[in-house]
Design a protein around this motif. Sequence first.
Motif, PDB file in Angstrom:
ATOM      1  N   ILE A  50      -1.986   2.096  -3.323  1.00 22.65           N
ATOM      2  CA  ILE A  50      -3.028   1.644  -2.394  1.00 22.65           C
ATOM      3  C   ILE A  50      -2.429   1.478  -0.995  1.00 22.65           C
ATOM      4  N   GLU A  51      -1.241   0.895  -0.944  1.00 26.63           N
ATOM      5  CA  GLU A  51      -0.596   0.679   0.351  1.00 26.63           C
ATOM      6  C   GLU A  51      -0.276   2.014   1.041  1.00 26.63           C
TER       7      GLU A  51
ATOM      8  N   SER B 256      -3.466   3.633   2.297  1.00 23.94           N
ATOM      9  CA  SER B 256      -3.932   2.944   3.489  1.00 23.94           C
ATOM     10  C   SER B 256      -3.072   3.309   4.705  1.00 23.94           C
TER      11      SER B 256
ATOM     12  N   ALA C   6      -2.279  -5.190  -0.666  1.00 26.47           N
ATOM     13  CA  ALA C   6      -2.339  -4.067  -1.611  1.00 26.47           C
ATOM     14  C   ALA C   6      -1.864  -4.499  -2.997  1.00 26.47           C
TER      15      ALA C   6
END
Lengths: 343, 343
Positions: free
Chosen positions: B237-238, B241, B253
């Motif tokens: 997720i990080e 992003s 995250a």
Amino acid sequence: MERIIFTTDSSLVLAELLQGVRHDQLFVVADKHTVGFCDKLLEKVNWMPLNVAVVDCGEENKSLVSVARVWSMLSKRGARRSSILLCVGGGMVTDMGGFAASTFKRGMRCIYVPTTLLAQVDASLGGKTGFNLDGLKNEIGTFSEPERVVIDVSLLQTLPVRERVSGYAEMLKHGLLSDMEYLERLLVCDTNVPEREEFLELIKKSVSVKNDIVTQDPNEKGIRKALNFGHTIGHAIESCSMMRRENMLHGEAIALGIIAELYLSVREKGFPGEVYRRVREFIKRYYPTYPVMEHADTLYELMLHDKKNDRKGVNFTLLEDVGQFSINNYCTKEQITEALNQI
Amino acid sequence: MERIIFTTDSSLVLAELLQGVRHDQLFVVADKHTVGFCDKLLEKVNWMPLNVAVVDCGEENKSLVSVARVWSMLSKRGARRSSILLCVGGGMVTDMGGFAASTFKRGMRCIYVPTTLLAQVDASLGGKTGFNLDGLKNEIGTFSEPERVVIDVSLLQTLPVRERVSGYAEMLKHGLLSDMEYLERLLVCDTNVPEREEFLELIKKSVSVKNDIVTQDPNEKGIRKALNFGHTIGHAIESCSMMRRENMLHGEAIALGIIAELYLSVREKGFPGEVYRRVREFIKRYYPTYPVMEHADTLYELMLHDKKNDRKGVNFTLLEDVGQFSINNYCTKEQITEALNQI
């Protein structure tokens, strides 16, 4: 020594080591010259390497640019910690490739196939990786061992004489650090026409001398500094030459460093003058000279940058006798200049 | 734990640690924000730091460019192995500065002063250094411990709430990995107004949870993988992003990764559903959400790049209960997608 494999057929050894490794999980780094060896090296695994990073030849390409190229290949082609980076080349390739492997995902598997005498008896052993920064040798690096070092003496057959002589300087150093009998054999061996069997024995002994010292002190806190004999001044000469874009080889610089530091050993530690003279004569006969006195100030400045230094000054390993070394000696600029004058 | 020092006055601690270090042999790396802390941190040593490398803020600057800037300062200003690199900042600065220190001349002395909650309870501990490559988190790095980590909770007073909440996600993870009593205390603590004494106790416990696990397995061969709980999905997720140039914080995250991996734990390992619901509710209340289902394919691709993977697929640490973890679990794309759907 179990990580070091001696052979005259590295393709056979590699076929065994690479068993079970998936085709797309083998990565190769080589220089423009040694990349030509790869097909032969991998002929018995029955496939061509898919992922090859080729770097430019020469010490000046032992650089962040080359390291970044290897990192980028590994990352883009999906290398994992369990993947293998095969480093095929001289010390430039094994040092720089070893650094890339030791830092990729905080450490992936790595195998060295050193292709020069210098790399076989010295650079590929002992787990020092690194690259040069702003002309300073191995300014950035790690202590990290490859999984295996495959020493194939048959690769030396096509090595230019000058490269072989360069590597021989490190063997002389190992001779000085071990015993008179080995040093004697080295001083009478004609480096131009080495008999293969005899030469293999000399290589094996050199590898074991280095390995014994490194095993006792992998992170260079103490006695490993013995291996720096000849290198404080030798590295400075090499850096100076590199800055001037001359074409000096590592061992050629180290050979000159050995003369100077052996002279310091005679003066400061009572090293036998007769052995000094014989070693100096051998080096003078086989190695090119260098106008060190023209660059004495630069050389001194470069020595001050040496990794082994602390605030006390320029740190030397000196010899009391063959096989008897003394670490952490500090010499003055005057003493160093006098020693340079012997080259 | 002896390398970790808790304090409310780091200038006092540093004055002691830097005793005997020569003025020109102290090097500092900080970001544009934390460089403002340095004068205060060094006020009791009675001199201003001479050698400071300032890098840009933010995870996107945990890059080779920043590392090269630190290397260059160290090299040009004559740093030695015995010199000290003081890393003042969040995890970006300590990870990247720690990497630079661990590789400069194959390792120089290094002290961390983590200035964010995240760095104090997680990033600065455990000896993982590194930087990002092509948007991949910590693609390059080493395992290397700083000599000291100075944890000064008074530095947190000026930390933005959002940063504090981000760091708290790692404390939740430590709670899930240790015991119900600690997790309970974390779940009832209001992260907006932490009482200082209580908060210090929570931090100390978190540090000891991490330290206990790391000490047993420094090089992440086995149980250290427990600390990756929440991070396989959280890191993806990080990274997603970061690629989209959004402004997500690491802990934000990870909090979402904890929800998804806790859900997988319930489904695959029988983790208690009631605890899962309470943790999920806590995270939903305090942390921003993210449209994970819009990016499910990208996220899966990113997970395949994770360092913990081998050829068997995406590797997860899952929980059987609070304090009981199971490493090396492999989940299918379908299972992962279902878990993402819970965020």
